[in-house]
Design an enzyme around this catalytic site. Structure first.
Site, short mmCIF file in Angstrom:
data_model
loop_
_atom_site.label_atom_id
_atom_site.label_comp_id
_atom_site.label_asym_id
_atom_site.label_seq_id
_atom_site.Cartn_x
_atom_site.Cartn_y
_atom_site.Cartn_z
N ASP A 77 0.83 -1.21 0.00
CA ASP A 77 0.00 0.00 0.00
C ASP A 77 0.87 1.25 0.00
OD1 ASP A 77 -2.33 1.40 -0.08
OD2 ASP A 77 -3.17 0.52 1.75
N ASN B 69 -1.10 4.82 -0.72
CA ASN B 69 -2.10 5.82 -0.37
C ASN B 69 -3.30 5.11 0.25
OD1 ASN B 69 -4.19 7.80 -0.35
ND2 ASN B 69 -3.21 8.89 -2.05
N GLN C 82 -6.74 5.74 -1.45
CA GLN C 82 -6.98 5.34 -2.84
C GLN C 82 -6.63 3.87 -3.05
OE1 GLN C 82 -4.62 7.92 -5.30
NE2 GLN C 82 -5.70 9.78 -4.68
N GLU D 38 -1.83 -2.99 -3.68
CA GLU D 38 -2.05 -3.51 -2.34
C GLU D 38 -2.87 -4.80 -2.36
OE1 GLU D 38 -4.02 -1.29 -4.05
OE2 GLU D 38 -4.30 0.23 -2.49
N ASP E 220 8.27 -4.37 23.89
CA ASP E 220 7.14 -3.93 23.06
C ASP E 220 7.34 -4.47 21.65
OD1 ASP E 220 4.86 -2.71 22.22
OD2 ASP E 220 5.70 -0.68 22.16
N GLY F 215 -0.01 6.55 14.95
CA GLY F 215 -0.23 5.76 13.75
C GLY F 215 1.02 5.10 13.21
#
Length: 269
Positions: free
Chosen positions: A88, A90, A93, A98, A122, A215
Site C-alpha cells: 500500500d 495511499n 486510494q 495492495e 514492546d 499511527g
C-alpha cells in the site's frame, strides 16, 4: 512516569483501501517528513482491525517472512480481528498494488506488560493466514545481526502513515523522515529520557522537528548497513508533551535484542 510517554497507535477508517475519516486512539504519522517514493519501503505494512463492518488503520509493521509480520506488542494486545495491507502507499486510494491478508495468530513477547510501559518488550509477531506474494511492491525486510547496535548519529529513516504533527492531520500517503540514532549512553541521561529508556531500545531523532507520531507504532526504523536497509527498530513511544518534543527522541524496540526470540517463535510455529 508513564503519563510522560505515549504509544503511537491510531485508528484510521478504511474500506478496501479507501479512507473516509479518522479518530485518534493513542498516538499517528511521521512528523517533519516527506512522502516516500511509491513502494520504496516494500516491507512496510498497514495493520488494520475490523469494527462495525469497516477496517481501521492502527499501526505499521514489517513483513519479515512470507507469513510473518513484526510489529509492536501494544498494537495487538487487545481482542480484535486484524488484517495487514501489503504493497500500500495511499490509504485513501486504490493503488492497484495492495492486497490484504488476515492475521491467523498473534505472538506477544512473554514479558510485555502494558501496565509497565517503560520496561520494554514492546514487540509482537503476527502469523498470517497465507503467504504474502512477493513482488517489486512487496518484499521481506532484512533484520540486523543479533546484538548489533548502531552508533550515535547513525543515519536511519522512520516510515509510516501517522500524524504529520502533534494533534495534526493523518497522512494519506506513506511518509519518511530521517532520524539519526541517539545512543543509549546519551538517551539515558537526565537531559533526554533518563531511566525510562532501556538498553533494549533504540532512540532516534530528538531535534524537535522530525519524529514518529500517532499511527506509526509497530513500523520500522530503517538503517542502511553494508548497502542494505535493515529494520533496526519497532516504533514504540514518544513524549506525551508532543511527538517531536526537543531532546525526547522517538523510542523504538531494538530488533537486534530480540533476534533469538523472533527466530524461536517462527521455528516453533
Amino acid at each position: 512516569m508513564f503519563r510522560f510517554l505515549v504509544f503511537l497507535s491510531l485508528a484510521l477508517f478504511v474500506n478496501e483501501g479507501h479512507c473516509f475519516r479518522a479518530t485518534l486512539e493513542e498516538n499517528g504519522r511521521v512528523v517533519g517528513g516527506t512522502e516516500a517514493r511509491r513502494n520504496a519501503w516494500p516491507w512496510q505494512i498497514s495493520l488494520q482491525y475490523l469494527s462495525g463492518g469497516s477496517w481501521y488503520h492502527t499501526c505499521g509493521g514489517s513483513l519479515i517472512k512470507k507469513r510473518w509480520v513484526m510489529t509492536a506488542a501494544h498494537c495487538v494486545d487487545s481482542n480484535r480481528n486484524f488484517r495487514v495491507a501489503l504493497g500500500d502507499h495511499n490509504l485513501f486510494q486504490d493503488d492497484g498494488t495492495e492486497h490484504y491478508i488476515s492475521v491467523q495468530r498473534i505472538f506477544i513477547h512473554q514479558y510485555w506488560n502494558n501496565n509497565n510501559l517503560a520496561a520494554g518488550y514492546d514487540i509482537a509477531l503476527l502469523k498470517l493466514s497465507q503467504d504474502a506474494v512477493l513482488s517489486s511492491d512487496v518484499q521481506l525486510a532484512a533484520l540486523p545481526r543479533d546484538g548489533d547496535v548502531r552508533p550515535n548519529n547513525y543515519p536511519c529513516y522512520i516510515t509510516g502513515w501517522g500524524l504529520t504533527r502533534s494533534n495534526g492531520q493523518i497522512s494519506a500517503t506513506l511518509q519518511q523522515a530521517d532520524l539519526p540514532v541517539v545512543d543509549y549512553q546519551t538517551c539515558s541521561t537526565s537531559s533526554y529520557w533518563g531511566s525510562t529508556v532501556k538498553s533494549t531500545m533504540v532512540c532516534a531523532g530528538g531535534d524537535g522537528i522530525h519524529s514518529g507520531c500517532q499511527g506509526d507504532s509497530g513500523g520500522p526504523l530503517n538503517c542502511q548497513v553494508n548497502g542494505q536497509y535493515q529494520v533496526h527498530g519497532v516504533t514504540s513511544f514518544v513524549s506525551a508533551y508532543g511527538c517531536n518534543y526537543y531532546l525526547k527522541p522517538t523510542v523504538f524496540t531494538r530488533v537486534s535484542a530480540y533476534i533469538s526470540w523472533i527466530n524461536g517463535i517462527i521455528q516453533k510455529n
